[in-house]
Structure formats: C-alpha cells, structure tokens
Design a protein around this motif. Structure first.
Motif, short mmCIF file in Angstrom:
data_model
loop_
_atom_site.label_atom_id
_atom_site.label_comp_id
_atom_site.label_asym_id
_atom_site.label_seq_id
_atom_site.Cartn_x
_atom_site.Cartn_y
_atom_site.Cartn_z
N GLN A 186 2.94 0.78 -26.27
CA GLN A 186 1.58 0.51 -25.10
C GLN A 186 2.42 -0.20 -23.91
O GLN A 186 2.66 -0.41 -22.56
N LYS A 187 4.08 -0.81 -24.05
CA LYS A 187 4.72 -1.58 -23.55
C LYS A 187 5.83 -0.28 -22.48
O LYS A 187 6.10 -1.04 -21.94
N PHE A 188 5.76 1.05 -23.60
CA PHE A 188 6.84 1.50 -23.05
C PHE A 188 6.86 1.84 -20.41
O PHE A 188 7.84 1.26 -20.02
N PRO A 189 5.27 2.47 -20.45
CA PRO A 189 5.56 2.13 -19.40
C PRO A 189 5.54 0.55 -18.31
O PRO A 189 6.32 1.06 -17.67
N THR A 190 5.93 -0.76 -18.75
CA THR A 190 6.13 -1.61 -18.08
C THR A 190 7.33 -1.98 -18.53
O THR A 190 8.60 -1.98 -17.60
N ILE A 191 8.26 -1.54 -19.67
CA ILE A 191 10.03 -1.71 -19.75
C ILE A 191 10.69 -0.37 -18.55
O ILE A 191 11.21 -0.94 -18.08
N THR A 192 9.90 0.54 -18.66
CA THR A 192 10.67 2.09 -17.87
C THR A 192 10.08 1.18 -16.21
O THR A 192 11.79 1.30 -15.98
N ARG A 193 9.22 0.19 -15.60
CA ARG A 193 9.49 0.15 -14.42
C ARG A 193 10.22 -1.59 -14.33
O ARG A 193 11.26 -1.21 -13.15
N ARG A 194 10.69 -2.17 -15.51
CA ARG A 194 11.80 -3.51 -15.38
C ARG A 194 13.48 -2.67 -15.41
O ARG A 194 14.16 -3.22 -14.57
N VAL A 195 13.77 -1.95 -16.35
CA VAL A 195 14.49 -1.12 -16.79
C VAL A 195 14.79 -0.73 -15.42
O VAL A 195 16.06 -0.75 -14.26
N HIS A 196 14.17 0.80 -14.03
CA HIS A 196 14.51 0.95 -13.24
C HIS A 196 14.48 -0.32 -12.21
O HIS A 196 15.77 0.16 -10.79
N LYS A 197 13.51 -1.22 -12.15
CA LYS A 197 13.92 -1.72 -10.91
C LYS A 197 15.40 -2.68 -11.37
O LYS A 197 15.24 -3.37 -10.15
N PHE A 198 15.67 -3.49 -12.23
CA PHE A 198 16.65 -3.90 -12.74
C PHE A 198 17.95 -3.18 -12.41
O PHE A 198 19.05 -3.69 -11.95
N ASP A 199 18.07 -1.83 -12.30
CA ASP A 199 19.09 -0.71 -11.96
C ASP A 199 18.98 -0.80 -10.16
O ASP A 199 19.80 -0.82 -9.93
N ARG A 200 18.10 -1.19 -9.89
CA ARG A 200 17.66 -0.61 -8.48
C ARG A 200 19.47 -1.45 -7.42
O ARG A 200 19.49 -0.67 -6.58
N GLY A 201 19.86 -2.32 -7.32
CA GLY A 201 21.08 -2.76 -7.31
C GLY A 201 21.49 -1.68 -7.39
O GLY A 201 22.80 -1.93 -6.62
N LYS A 202 22.18 -1.59 -8.62
CA LYS A 202 23.57 -0.46 -9.05
C LYS A 202 23.41 0.74 -8.76
O LYS A 202 23.92 1.43 -7.64
N LEU A 203 22.30 1.52 -8.14
CA LEU A 203 21.58 2.48 -7.79
C LEU A 203 21.76 2.82 -5.59
O LEU A 203 22.93 3.46 -5.36
N SER A 204 21.29 1.16 -5.31
CA SER A 204 21.70 1.35 -4.07
C SER A 204 23.21 0.43 -3.64
O SER A 204 23.45 1.35 -3.00
N GLU A 205 23.79 0.71 -5.30
CA GLU A 205 25.51 0.15 -4.32
C GLU A 205 25.96 1.73 -3.96
O GLU A 205 26.77 2.21 -3.31
N SER A 206 25.43 3.28 -5.16
CA SER A 206 26.22 4.27 -5.26
C SER A 206 25.42 4.66 -3.62
O SER A 206 26.49 5.76 -3.26
N VAL A 207 24.25 4.57 -3.67
CA VAL A 207 23.91 5.07 -2.50
C VAL A 207 24.90 5.07 -1.55
O VAL A 207 24.76 5.84 -0.25
N TYR A 208 24.30 3.58 -0.90
CA TYR A 208 25.32 2.63 0.10
C TYR A 208 26.27 2.87 0.15
O TYR A 208 26.57 2.13 1.28
N TYR A 209 27.27 3.92 -0.88
CA TYR A 209 28.10 2.63 -0.59
C TYR A 209 29.24 3.04 0.67
O TYR A 209 29.99 1.98 1.05
N GLN A 210 28.82 4.44 1.83
CA GLN A 210 29.73 4.22 3.46
C GLN A 210 28.72 3.67 3.84
O GLN A 210 28.79 3.99 5.10
N GLY A 211 27.69 2.96 3.69
CA GLY A 211 26.44 1.94 4.04
C GLY A 211 25.61 3.07 5.19
O GLY A 211 25.50 3.73 4.67
N VAL A 212 25.70 3.03 6.27
CA VAL A 212 23.84 3.25 6.53
C VAL A 212 24.97 4.52 8.00
O VAL A 212 26.15 3.59 8.73
N ASP A 213 24.23 5.32 8.99
CA ASP A 213 24.73 6.47 10.10
C ASP A 213 23.44 5.75 11.17
O ASP A 213 22.63 6.14 10.87
#
Length: 363
Positions: A172-199
């Motif tokens: 029952q909670k798998f979809p909710t937990i999956t979204r929650r963990v991915h949202k929690f990881d989003r800051g770390k993901l953004s750091e990886s993607v934009y480590y050189q800033g933007v063009d």
C-alpha cells in the motif's frame, strides 16, 4: 606558586568539571547531539537501508521489500533496481557507528512481537500513544521521522500486528514511500546535475527561439539549432547526455496518443546518426514497450513517455525519457526528450539527471 592557592584552584576546577558532567548527563539527547557535533548523513541517491529482525528479512516480509523497492527501474535496456537496498538488524547498527549515518531508513516491525529488538526500537521512536493507535486500527501503519542519528536523515516506520499486515502495508505504501525518497534525494540530485552552474547564453537562445524556459547545466552545448528543433549535448568519459526540444502546432487531442508521440520522436530522431551510412535514431518498442503517463495539471496538459531507442543500421541504443506539453498561451506543443548513450555502465541515475533538467521547463 603558593600551595594553598594551588589546592584551591584544583578544588574549584573539580567543582566545574563535576558540574559539567552532571549537566551533560541531564541534557536531552538532542542537546547532547549538538554538544558532541552531530554528524551529517552521507550516502548515495536511490539508497534505502531496511531495519528489521533477521528472520523477518529472510522471510516473506523481506521478500515483499525486495520485490517492491528492489524491483526493476522502468524501461532501461538492462535490469536495474528502483533502489539499492541495504539491511541491518538493531544489533548490527550498534556494532558500527557508520551504519547509523545513511540518509534513508525504513524500519519494519510487528508491534505484537514484544521479544523483537526492532519492535522495541520502533515503539520507543513512535511512542506509546501511536503504538496503541496502530494496534487498534490497521490503517495506522506508517510514520516518518528525521535526523535520528545524523543530520539529513529520513526515517520511515512501517508497522502492523502481523506479517500479513506488514506485507499489505508495504504494498500500500510503496508508491508514497518511493515519491518521498525521490523527493528527499532531489537536493542531492540537483547538486550533481548543476555542479557547474547553468549556461545563461544557451538558456537565452532557447527562450528567444522557442519561447521556452529551461535550466540548462553549464557543461552542455548546442549541437543543432533548426529553429523549431534544438539539440543539446554533454559528453563525459562514461556517458553522452542528449536533450532535444521540438515545437509544433497543436491541432487535436490525438497528438497526445502513444502513436503520435512515437511518430514525432522518430521524425526528430533523423537528426541523430553515426558514421555508418544510412543511420538514424528510432524508438525500439519491440524489445521493451514505450510507456505513457499523464502527469500534467488542469492548467498545463502534459504526458510523460519512457522507452528505449536504437540506431537503425548500426549497433547503438539506450533509454530515453520525454514530455509532450501543451502551451495554452500559444496553442503549441513542446516535445522535450532526453536520451543517453552509456554502453559500459548503469543508466538509472543518468536518466534521473536528465529528467530533473526536463522538469525545469516552463513557458
């Protein structure tokens, strides 16, 4: 120095040290964390640590955890899990401090098993009141906490009165937990993607040409600009990242069907070729299906597609992710597509990085 003065100083120091010791012993756990220097959680994205008793992990409940959270990530050529899973018992946690410094934990406990170390830990964390609620109402089966052992932690508690209840809660909670963990990881993901800033220059070109705002990482370059079609690229030793934007007129709802989107993507795929003759990119929906989901809002209609691509008349392929978005202000459609070529490495994390960039689009 006078011996009496020295003795008085020693006695005073003893009182001070004794007071500090009493103060520390009386401090709350939170205050002691601050005084001791609370560690920062360090682990990779897409990683979940399960805490439960060993017999439970090796039984049906553990099988359910592995089936859901360790199941296949959608539509990539070789199987990769949605999450990388680790497992510790409460005793294993206490054996090495580093095991308490991961970012995302899921505790799984049978609240009626009073002999279980995990159950005792969970009851202590969620409190007696919540425990009684859960025992009297099977719908109460999850709680979320933060920063138990380190800063930047997310702790999810799943509980029930039996193994069957726990397996139902996991499903029952798998979809909710999956979204929650991915949202929690989003800051770390953004750091990886934009480590050189933007063009900023590329972003301005896209805005001026297509009327689209998109946050482009600093290492990308424009490989093609045909007015209504722009191709961005970024290459590393392991992976080639690609983003294609294509704008065209909206006519009717049939343009949002899987067949119509496939035709559009195959059309812009003709811009992509290799050194071999008569090569072009196309969708391969024979080996794996192309998936389509509606993800937009009432104001902006948007569908998300996933699939795999291949080069016709050559040996090259990989996963792609795309969005078809209706611009209500201009009555136009934007198809934005991200695809990678990473033949010798895993692809899940790279596709997630592209998805973050694609989701930054706005009009």
């Amino acid at each position: 120095m006078n011996l009496n003065k020295m003795n008085n100083s020693i006695i005073k120091m003893g009182f001070v040290l004794g007071f500090i010791a009493i103060y520390l012993s009386a401090c709350s756990e939170e205050a002691q964390k601050k005084l001791a220097g609370f560690p920062v959680a360090l682990s990779q994205r897409n990683e979940i640590v399960f805490i439960m008793d060993k017999p439970m992990w090796e039984g049906a409940v553990g099988d359910s955890c592995r089936a859901y959270f360790g199941g296949d990530f959608p539509v990539i050529p070789q199987p990769e899990p949605i999450f990388d899973l680790k497992f510790f018992t409460p005793r294993m946690l206490s054996e090495r401090t580093v095991r308490k410094e991961f970012r995302s934990y899921i505790f799984v406990a049978n609240l009626n098993d009073e002999s279980s170390p995990t159950t005792r830990m969970v009851i202590k964390d969620i409190g007696e009141e919540q425990t009684e609620k859960a025992k009297s109402n099977e719908k109460v089966n999850m709680m979320v906490g933060h920063d138990k052992w380190a800063k930047g932690q997310q702790l999810i508690y799943l509980f029930g009165g039996s193994d069957d209840d726990l397996m139902k809660a996991i499903a029952q909670k798998f979809p909710t937990i999956t979204r929650r963990v991915h949202k929690f990881d989003r800051g770390k993901l953004s750091e990886s993607v934009y480590y050189q800033g933007v063009d900023e220059q590329i972003m301005k070109t896209i805005k001026d040409t297509m009327g689209v705002n998109i946050k482009v990482p600093g290492e990308y370059f424009i490989a093609l600009n045909k007015g209504n079609t722009i191709w961005l690229r970024s290459n590393t030793q392991k992976v080639a990242f690609n983003i294609m934007l294509h704008k065209y007129k909206y006519t009717d709802a049939a343009q949002f069907t899987k067949e119509s989107i496939k035709a559009v993507r195959d059309e812009i795929g003709k811009f992509v070729s290799t050194e071999a003759p008569n090569t072009y990119m196309q969708i391969n929906d024979v080996d794996l299906p192309m998936l389509l989901d509606v993800v937009g809002t009432e104001k902006v209609y948007k569908v998300k597609v996933r699939g795999i691509w291949e080069i016709e008349n050559d040996f090259m392929g990989g996963p792609f992710i795309g969005y078809l978005i209706h611009n209500p202000e201009t009555n136009e459609l934007l198809y934005i597509d991200g695809f990678i070529h990473a033949p010798s490495t895993t692809k899940r994390d790279y596709i997630q990085e592209l998805d973050l960039i694609l989701q930054s689009v706005s009009f």
